[in-house]
Scaffold this motif. Structure first.
Motif, mmCIF file in Angstrom:
data_model
loop_
_atom_site.group_PDB
_atom_site.id
_atom_site.type_symbol
_atom_site.label_atom_id
_atom_site.label_comp_id
_atom_site.label_asym_id
_atom_site.label_seq_id
_atom_site.Cartn_x
_atom_site.Cartn_y
_atom_site.Cartn_z
ATOM 1 N N GLN A 281 -1.554 117.225 95.242
ATOM 2 C CA GLN A 281 -2.351 116.007 95.257
ATOM 3 C C GLN A 281 -1.447 114.787 95.394
ATOM 4 O OE1 GLN A 281 -5.957 116.117 93.142
ATOM 5 N NE2 GLN A 281 -5.670 114.139 92.163
ATOM 6 N N TYR A 282 -1.817 113.883 96.285
ATOM 7 C CA TYR A 282 -1.048 112.672 96.528
ATOM 8 C C TYR A 282 -1.891 111.467 96.144
ATOM 9 C CZ TYR A 282 2.050 115.677 99.166
ATOM 10 O OH TYR A 282 2.906 116.672 99.528
ATOM 11 N N PHE A 283 -1.241 110.536 95.466
ATOM 12 C CA PHE A 283 -1.925 109.345 94.996
ATOM 13 C C PHE A 283 -1.550 108.130 95.831
ATOM 14 C CE2 PHE A 283 -3.991 110.343 90.958
ATOM 15 C CZ PHE A 283 -3.448 111.574 90.653
ATOM 16 N N GLY A 284 -2.488 107.191 95.927
ATOM 17 C CA GLY A 284 -2.194 105.886 96.474
ATOM 18 C C GLY A 284 -1.528 105.011 95.423
ATOM 19 N N PRO A 285 -1.118 103.796 95.801
ATOM 20 C CA PRO A 285 -0.378 102.925 94.874
ATOM 21 C C PRO A 285 -1.253 102.248 93.833
ATOM 22 C CG PRO A 285 -0.667 101.841 96.981
ATOM 23 C CD PRO A 285 -1.208 103.224 97.146
ATOM 24 N N GLY A 286 -2.564 102.296 94.022
ATOM 25 C CA GLY A 286 -3.460 101.694 93.036
ATOM 26 C C GLY A 286 -3.941 100.309 93.407
ATOM 27 N N THR A 287 -5.120 99.959 92.920
ATOM 28 C CA THR A 287 -5.680 98.609 93.031
ATOM 29 C C THR A 287 -5.971 98.122 91.626
ATOM 30 O OG1 THR A 287 -6.727 98.999 95.181
ATOM 31 C CG2 THR A 287 -7.615 97.207 93.834
ATOM 32 N N ARG A 288 -5.354 97.018 91.275
ATOM 33 C CA ARG A 288 -5.644 96.440 89.963
ATOM 34 C C ARG A 288 -6.793 95.450 90.117
ATOM 35 N NH1 ARG A 288 -3.983 96.814 85.151
ATOM 36 N NH2 ARG A 288 -2.079 97.947 85.632
ATOM 37 N N LEU A 289 -7.933 95.814 89.567
ATOM 38 C CA LEU A 289 -9.143 94.999 89.670
ATOM 39 C C LEU A 289 -9.372 94.246 88.367
ATOM 40 C CD1 LEU A 289 -11.858 94.192 91.055
ATOM 41 C CD2 LEU A 289 -12.845 96.234 89.999
ATOM 42 N N THR A 290 -9.584 92.964 88.496
ATOM 43 C CA THR A 290 -9.964 92.131 87.356
ATOM 44 C C THR A 290 -11.349 91.561 87.623
ATOM 45 O OG1 THR A 290 -7.663 91.518 86.954
ATOM 46 C CG2 THR A 290 -9.352 90.140 85.936
ATOM 47 N N VAL A 291 -12.252 91.779 86.667
ATOM 48 C CA VAL A 291 -13.604 91.243 86.777
ATOM 49 C C VAL A 291 -13.761 90.145 85.721
ATOM 50 C CG1 VAL A 291 -16.073 91.740 86.770
ATOM 51 C CG2 VAL A 291 -14.454 93.472 87.575
ATOM 52 N N LEU A 292 -14.024 88.937 86.207
ATOM 53 C CA LEU A 292 -14.118 87.787 85.293
ATOM 54 C C LEU A 292 -15.570 87.507 84.895
ATOM 55 C CD1 LEU A 292 -11.613 85.447 87.156
ATOM 56 C CD2 LEU A 292 -11.161 86.921 85.189
#
Lengths: 114, 114
Positions: B103-114
């Motif tokens: 399994q290979y992962f992407g680098p990620g998305t850091r989501l902030t919900v205000l």
């Protein structure tokens, strides 16, 4: 309910010494275990795995030990190097090939001090 | 060199907005996954897909939906973003009938919900 637990959120080790990262699991149906390594701003990458038919698997400086009766596995890094500083996740699944689900621990952040 | 890419590294959204997180893999993998990573909880599976237009719920699907119209692309949709969906989102892919060590992962998305 956390089925895979890493009770130490962080660990610091001197360069050249041994790093031991621990992982406990609760589900006795798990029979395949993995360790992933994650650098900041990157996705986790596979490091080493072990099947429940074994109690030890070695790959260079990395060795994983499995104690099924205790539902415990550990990752040994010898000798530790500064480039090993990362977050390490253990993971478990019910079968190597079946089941798209496997369960991750909470991670241990390893710092190797030069 | 295998590659899983995610459309954004950082994203800031307002409560109630519809949010799309995109993931693309170039390895012709059948299986694709969305996880979220939170401190103290590790990686938790939201949804996965084992083929185009196929999807399965993971451990925490509430508040999310997914879309897989093409083999290489797997989208995670937050229909109405809430603050408790602030997290790091990781996409992954692996070939059919292969174990999680592939399994290979992407680098990620850091989501902030205000």
């Amino acid at each position: 309910d956390q089925q895979v637990k890493q009770n130490s959120p962080s660990l610091s080790v001197q360069e050249g010494r041994i790093s031991i990262l621990n992982c406990d699991y609760t589900n006795s149906m798990f029979d395949y275990f993995l360790w992933y390594k994650k650098y900041p701003a990157e996705g986790p990458t596979f490091l080493i795995s072990i099947s429940s038919i074994k109690d030890k698997n070695e790959d260079g400086r990395f060795t994983v030990f499995l104690n099924k009766s205790a539902k415990h596995l550990s990752l040994h890094i010898v000798p530790s190097q500064p480039g090993d500083s990362a977050v390490y996740f253990c993971a478990a699944s019910g079968n190597r090939n079946t089941g798209n689900q496997f369960y991750f621990g909470t991670g241990t952040s390893l710092t190797v001090i030069p | 060199d295998v590659k899983v890419t995610q459309s954004s590294r950082y994203l800031v959204k307002r409560t109630g907005e519809k949010v799309f997180l995109e993931c693309v893999q170039d390895m012709d993998h059948e299986n694709m996954f969305w996880y979220r990573q939170d401190p103290g909880l590790g990686l938790r599976l939201i949804y996965f897909s084992y083929d185009v237009k196929m999807k399965e719920k993971g451990d925490i699907p509430e508040g999310y939906s997914v879309s897989r119209e093409k083999k290489e692309r797997f989208s995670l949709i937050l229909e109405s973003a809430s603050t408790n969906q602030t997290s790091m989102y990781l996409c992954a892919s692996r070939p059919r009938d292969r174990g999680p060590d592939t399994q290979y992962f992407g680098p990620g998305t850091r989501l902030t919900v205000l």
